[in-house]
Design a protein around this motif. Structure first.
Motif, PDB file in Angstrom:
ATOM      1  N   VAL A  23      39.650  27.503  52.900  1.00  0.00           N
ATOM      2  CA  VAL A  23      39.793  27.169  51.606  1.00  0.00           C
ATOM      3  C   VAL A  23      39.444  28.887  50.860  1.00  0.00           C
ATOM      4  N   TRP A  24      40.614  28.946  49.914  1.00  0.00           N
ATOM      5  CA  TRP A  24      40.516  30.344  49.407  1.00  0.00           C
ATOM      6  C   TRP A  24      40.309  29.824  47.898  1.00  0.00           C
ATOM      7  N   LYS A  25      39.205  30.815  47.155  1.00  0.00           N
ATOM      8  CA  LYS A  25      39.146  30.683  45.816  1.00  0.00           C
ATOM      9  C   LYS A  25      39.838  32.192  45.000  1.00  0.00           C
ATOM     10  N   LEU A  26      39.968  31.925  43.925  1.00  0.00           N
ATOM     11  CA  LEU A  26      40.434  33.057  42.843  1.00  0.00           C
ATOM     12  C   LEU A  26      39.133  33.327  42.363  1.00  0.00           C
ATOM     13  N   VAL A  27      38.641  34.555  42.260  1.00  0.00           N
ATOM     14  CA  VAL A  27      37.270  35.048  41.919  1.00  0.00           C
ATOM     15  C   VAL A  27      37.540  36.434  41.063  1.00  0.00           C
ATOM     16  N   VAL A  28      36.817  36.377  39.938  1.00  0.00           N
ATOM     17  CA  VAL A  28      36.883  37.460  38.971  1.00  0.00           C
ATOM     18  C   VAL A  28      35.437  38.186  39.191  1.00  0.00           C
ATOM     19  N   PRO A  29      35.546  39.652  40.007  1.00  0.00           N
ATOM     20  CA  PRO A  29      34.444  40.465  39.849  1.00  0.00           C
ATOM     21  C   PRO A  29      33.958  40.871  38.611  1.00  0.00           C
ATOM     22  N   LEU A  30      32.446  40.660  38.652  1.00  0.00           N
ATOM     23  CA  LEU A  30      31.867  41.103  37.261  1.00  0.00           C
ATOM     24  C   LEU A  30      30.974  42.352  37.415  1.00  0.00           C
ATOM     25  N   SER A  31      31.094  43.142  36.363  1.00  0.00           N
ATOM     26  CA  SER A  31      30.294  44.247  36.375  1.00  0.00           C
ATOM     27  C   SER A  31      29.025  43.811  35.468  1.00  0.00           C
ATOM     28  N   ARG A  42      34.668  42.227  33.303  1.00  0.00           N
ATOM     29  CA  ARG A  42      35.370  41.494  34.150  1.00  0.00           C
ATOM     30  C   ARG A  42      36.589  42.257  34.780  1.00  0.00           C
ATOM     31  N   GLY A  43      36.789  42.155  36.007  1.00  0.00           N
ATOM     32  CA  GLY A  43      37.577  42.832  36.914  1.00  0.00           C
ATOM     33  C   GLY A  43      39.024  42.107  37.129  1.00  0.00           C
ATOM     34  N   GLU A  44      39.717  42.577  37.950  1.00  0.00           N
ATOM     35  CA  GLU A  44      41.040  41.860  38.041  1.00  0.00           C
ATOM     36  C   GLU A  44      40.726  40.947  39.223  1.00  0.00           C
ATOM     37  N   PRO A  45      41.175  39.594  39.200  1.00  0.00           N
ATOM     38  CA  PRO A  45      40.958  38.565  40.201  1.00  0.00           C
ATOM     39  C   PRO A  45      41.188  38.824  41.652  1.00  0.00           C
ATOM     40  N   ILE A  46      40.584  38.535  42.443  1.00  0.00           N
ATOM     41  CA  ILE A  46      40.673  38.681  43.858  1.00  0.00           C
ATOM     42  C   ILE A  46      40.729  37.211  44.594  1.00  0.00           C
ATOM     43  N   VAL A  47      41.284  37.331  45.802  1.00  0.00           N
ATOM     44  CA  VAL A  47      41.489  35.797  46.522  1.00  0.00           C
ATOM     45  C   VAL A  47      39.987  36.062  47.633  1.00  0.00           C
ATOM     46  N   VAL A  48      39.325  35.000  47.517  1.00  0.00           N
ATOM     47  CA  VAL A  48      38.120  35.078  48.452  1.00  0.00           C
ATOM     48  C   VAL A  48      38.137  33.944  49.210  1.00  0.00           C
ATOM     49  N   PHE A  49      37.951  34.224  50.702  1.00  0.00           N
ATOM     50  CA  PHE A  49      37.554  32.946  51.556  1.00  0.00           C
ATOM     51  C   PHE A  49      36.266  32.231  51.282  1.00  0.00           C
ATOM     52  N   ASP A  50      36.389  31.046  51.159  1.00  0.00           N
ATOM     53  CA  ASP A  50      35.081  30.353  50.959  1.00  0.00           C
ATOM     54  C   ASP A  50      34.829  29.246  51.732  1.00  0.00           C
ATOM     55  N   GLU A  51      33.867  29.191  52.340  1.00  0.00           N
ATOM     56  CA  GLU A  51      33.276  27.985  53.153  1.00  0.00           C
ATOM     57  C   GLU A  51      32.083  27.560  52.620  1.00  0.00           C
ATOM     58  N   TYR A  82      35.160  37.606  51.351  1.00  0.00           N
ATOM     59  CA  TYR A  82      34.283  36.502  51.857  1.00  0.00           C
ATOM     60  C   TYR A  82      33.069  35.927  50.884  1.00  0.00           C
ATOM     61  N   CYS A  83      33.166  34.744  50.584  1.00  0.00           N
ATOM     62  CA  CYS A  83      31.876  34.292  49.611  1.00  0.00           C
ATOM     63  C   CYS A  83      30.842  34.013  50.764  1.00  0.00           C
TER      64      CYS A  83
END
Length: 94
Positions: A23-31, A42-51, A82-83
C-alpha cells in the motif's frame, strides 16, 4: 525521521515483485510552520510505503533514505520512504 500528512493513495499498474500487494500513500512532509497549520511549511509530496493503515488527513512519522528499508532486513526492497508510526497528537512549543 520526519512528520507528514497523508493526502492520498497511490495505485501502481506494475511494480517490483518484492513490493507486490504493498500500500502506497501520497504524503506531504511538514516543517514546524506546517505543523502549526501554515501552508508555507508544506513540502513537495512524496510516496510512502504504508503497513499501518493510515488514511487521508492522518499524521504519520516518515522514515526515509536508507533507513526506510531497514524494517525488512535481510530482505531487500526498493523503498525510499516508510510509514514508521501513526501520530495521535502533535504539540509544538512556540
Amino acid at each position: 525521521m520526519r512528520i507528514g500528512e497523508v493526502i492520498g493513495r497511490i495505485t501502481l499498474s506494475r511494480c517490483h515483485p518484492s513490493v507486490q500487494g504493498a500500500v502506497w500513500k501520497l504524503v506531504v512532509p511538514l516543517s514546524r510552520k506546517g505543523l502549526n497549520g501554515g501552508t508555507e511549511g508544506r513540502g513537495e509530496p512524496i510516496v510512502v510505503f504504508d503497513e499501518m493503515g493510515s488514511g487521508p488527513g492522518s499524521m504519520i512519522a516518515i522514515s526515509d533514505g536508507a533507513e526506510a528499508s531497514a524494517p525488512f532486513h535481510p530482505e531487500v526492497k526498493p523503498i525510499d520512504a516508510y510509514c514508521a508510526a501513526l501520530l495521535d497528537e502533535i504539540r509544538v512549543n512556540p
